[in-house]
Motif scaffolding. Structure first.
Motif, mmCIF file in Angstrom:
data_model
loop_
_atom_site.group_PDB
_atom_site.id
_atom_site.type_symbol
_atom_site.label_atom_id
_atom_site.label_comp_id
_atom_site.label_asym_id
_atom_site.label_seq_id
_atom_site.Cartn_x
_atom_site.Cartn_y
_atom_site.Cartn_z
ATOM 1 N N GLY A 51 0.689 -1.404 -0.330
ATOM 2 C CA GLY A 51 -0.311 -0.167 -0.263
ATOM 3 C C GLY A 51 0.728 1.323 0.027
ATOM 4 N N TYR A 52 2.589 1.415 0.073
ATOM 5 C CA TYR A 52 3.153 2.808 -0.235
ATOM 6 C C TYR A 52 3.144 3.021 -2.059
ATOM 7 N N GLU A 53 3.086 4.137 -2.124
ATOM 8 C CA GLU A 53 3.688 4.867 -3.148
ATOM 9 C C GLU A 53 5.088 3.940 -3.348
ATOM 10 N N PRO A 54 5.885 3.227 -4.392
ATOM 11 C CA PRO A 54 6.691 3.040 -4.902
ATOM 12 C C PRO A 54 8.041 3.894 -4.727
ATOM 13 N N ALA A 55 8.313 4.491 -5.191
ATOM 14 C CA ALA A 55 9.425 5.731 -4.706
ATOM 15 C C ALA A 55 9.543 6.158 -2.952
ATOM 16 N N LEU A 56 8.527 6.258 -2.764
ATOM 17 C CA LEU A 56 8.441 6.826 -1.173
ATOM 18 C C LEU A 56 8.745 5.459 -0.193
ATOM 19 N N PHE A 57 8.245 4.185 -0.574
ATOM 20 C CA PHE A 57 8.965 2.845 0.170
ATOM 21 C C PHE A 57 10.355 2.736 0.139
ATOM 22 N N GLU A 58 10.903 3.087 -0.996
ATOM 23 C CA GLU A 58 12.148 3.065 -0.693
ATOM 24 C C GLU A 58 13.381 3.752 -0.341
ATOM 25 N N LEU A 59 12.754 4.951 0.193
ATOM 26 C CA LEU A 59 13.428 5.897 1.029
ATOM 27 C C LEU A 59 13.320 5.320 2.542
ATOM 28 N N HIS A 60 13.175 3.994 2.965
ATOM 29 C CA HIS A 60 12.769 4.159 4.052
ATOM 30 C C HIS A 60 13.839 2.908 4.612
ATOM 31 N N GLY A 61 14.397 2.695 3.580
ATOM 32 C CA GLY A 61 15.968 1.421 3.726
ATOM 33 C C GLY A 61 16.363 1.267 2.819
ATOM 34 N N LEU A 62 17.665 -0.093 3.309
ATOM 35 C CA LEU A 62 18.116 -0.364 1.944
ATOM 36 C C LEU A 62 17.326 -1.290 1.645
ATOM 37 N N SER A 63 17.718 -2.060 0.190
ATOM 38 C CA SER A 63 16.988 -3.082 -0.311
ATOM 39 C C SER A 63 17.111 -4.692 0.402
ATOM 40 N N SER A 64 17.741 -4.913 1.358
ATOM 41 C CA SER A 64 17.405 -6.034 1.962
ATOM 42 C C SER A 64 16.560 -6.079 3.068
ATOM 43 N N LEU A 66 14.120 -3.384 3.669
ATOM 44 C CA LEU A 66 13.340 -3.255 2.719
ATOM 45 C C LEU A 66 11.740 -4.827 3.111
ATOM 46 N N ALA A 67 13.466 -5.338 2.188
ATOM 47 C CA ALA A 67 12.593 -7.401 1.891
ATOM 48 C C ALA A 67 12.430 -7.799 2.901
ATOM 49 N N GLY A 68 13.375 -7.417 4.153
ATOM 50 C CA GLY A 68 12.847 -8.191 5.558
ATOM 51 C C GLY A 68 11.397 -7.465 6.124
ATOM 52 N N TYR A 69 10.772 -6.062 5.440
ATOM 53 C CA TYR A 69 10.135 -5.277 6.592
ATOM 54 C C TYR A 69 8.637 -5.852 5.443
ATOM 55 N N PHE A 70 9.175 -6.109 4.354
ATOM 56 C CA PHE A 70 7.972 -6.920 3.670
ATOM 57 C C PHE A 70 7.870 -8.614 4.006
ATOM 58 N N ALA A 71 8.714 -9.614 4.268
ATOM 59 C CA ALA A 71 8.242 -10.433 4.467
ATOM 60 C C ALA A 71 8.091 -10.641 5.922
ATOM 61 N N LEU A 72 8.311 -9.832 6.911
ATOM 62 C CA LEU A 72 6.915 -9.832 8.723
ATOM 63 C C LEU A 72 5.886 -9.471 7.773
ATOM 64 N N GLU A 73 5.021 -7.521 6.703
ATOM 65 C CA GLU A 73 4.122 -7.480 6.852
ATOM 66 C C GLU A 73 3.182 -8.073 6.113
ATOM 67 N N HIS A 74 4.014 -8.812 5.120
ATOM 68 C CA HIS A 74 2.727 -8.990 3.609
ATOM 69 C C HIS A 74 2.708 -10.489 4.234
ATOM 70 N N ASP A 75 0.596 -10.979 3.845
ATOM 71 C CA ASP A 75 0.345 -11.708 4.351
ATOM 72 C C ASP A 75 0.679 -13.112 3.404
ATOM 73 N N GLY A 76 1.422 -12.697 2.936
ATOM 74 C CA GLY A 76 1.690 -14.188 1.470
ATOM 75 C C GLY A 76 3.396 -13.967 1.492
ATOM 76 N N GLY A 77 4.047 -13.015 2.851
ATOM 77 C CA GLY A 77 5.680 -13.356 2.854
ATOM 78 C C GLY A 77 6.234 -13.636 1.609
ATOM 79 N N LEU A 78 7.395 -14.218 1.984
ATOM 80 C CA LEU A 78 8.276 -13.947 1.094
ATOM 81 C C LEU A 78 7.938 -15.225 -0.452
#
Length: 284
Positions: A51-64, A66-78
């Motif tokens: 639910g983030y704007e892609p450009a804004l999401f990238e400002l919140h951390g390094l790629s690794s 952000l991937a870790g955050y996604f793994a924790l927050e998305h229902d389907g995970g990695l």
């Protein structure tokens, strides 16, 4: 150490290839002709899914991170994300571009027993298959424990394979785990470093994980030889690049890696020329 021209590097590489001691280590840049999504696009997928704007999401951390955050927050995970990557990385358009890729064709014409790559997709194996050769993918511990097919090229997926989501290295925690150098690909690399010559293609050497792993592997190699004894030229490694600058060649020299300067005007053709030059019939 001066940067080597292609003409200066070819005799050394050709000798190692003829002795079947030359091992390519392929990074994301090697897959550039295939038009696969880059890290910023992958992070954009993650941001959009959360639910983030892609450009804004990238400002919140390094790629690794952000991937870790996604793994924790998305229902389907990695696993959900990797399944989407697999569909996109192996679609018909990518397959078609691989079959037309000069550097993938040149790679397949070489006589490599082993290829390392940090790429997740299977286009290296696909290129070998296109050329009528057998390829075996090694990503899981079970893959390394199977009997060796003497007629196949072993493609070692250093950061995992999309067909096996549990092997894919994406998050910060994944990278930290690899710092222990205990995974099956790390153990195999330790062995292969003892008597082989590595050729890095498609790397910027800005990946801290790879830099650290290679630093530690080189330390292990130094520990196995008498003190003050220089590494013989036929056991050095090589990094092909399109612009090394001043700093990297000096740093890599300390790790016994020589830099090869390629023509940046047509990168894919330059890589293909380097690989073609390994063949005994090539005039270079």
């Amino acid at each position: 150490m001066p940067v080597l021209t292609l003409a200066e590097a070819v005799p050394r590489l050709r000798t190692a290839h003829a002795e079947r001691r030359l091992i390519p280590f392929l990074g994301a840049g090697f897959s550039a002709p295939l038009g696969l999504p880059l890290w910023n696009e992958l992070m954009g997928w993650m941001g959009t899914s959360l639910g983030y704007e892609p450009a804004l999401f990238e400002l919140h951390g390094l790629s690794s991170q952000l991937a870790g955050y996604f793994a924790l927050e998305h229902d389907g995970g990695l696993p959900w994300f990797i399944a989407r990557m697999r569909e996109r990385f192996h679609d018909e358009a990518a397959d078609d571009r691989r079959r037309r890729s000069l550097q993938h064709q040149a790679l397949a014409r070489c006589d490599f027993r082993t290829i390392y790559t940090t790429n997740f997709e299977r286009h290296i194996e696909g290129a070998l298959t296109d050329a009528g050769k057998r390829a075996v993918t090694l990503a899981r511990l079970a893959d390394f424990m199977r009997p060796v097919d003497p007629g196949a090229c072993q493609v070692i997926k250093f950061h995992g394979d999309l067909e096996f989501p549990e092997t894919v290295v994406l998050t910060e925690a994944h990278y930290f785990d690899r710092f222990r150098l205990e995974a099956a690909p790390d153990q195999r690399l330790r062995s292969d470093m003892l008597g082989n010559v590595f050729l890095f293609l498609g790397y910027s050497f800005s990946d801290v994980n790879i830099r650290y792993i290679w630093y530690r592997m080189n330390q292990m190699r130094r520990d196995r030889q008498p003190q003050q004894q220089a590494v013989a030229p036929d056991f050095r490694c090589y990094w092909a690049t399109f612009g090394a600058g001043l700093v990297q060649p000096r740093l890599l020299e300390d790790w016994h890696i020589d830099v090869i300067a390629l023509d940046p005007s047509d990168k894919s053709r330059s890589v293909a020329q380097l690989l073609a030059a390994l063949q005994p019939g090539d005039p270079r």
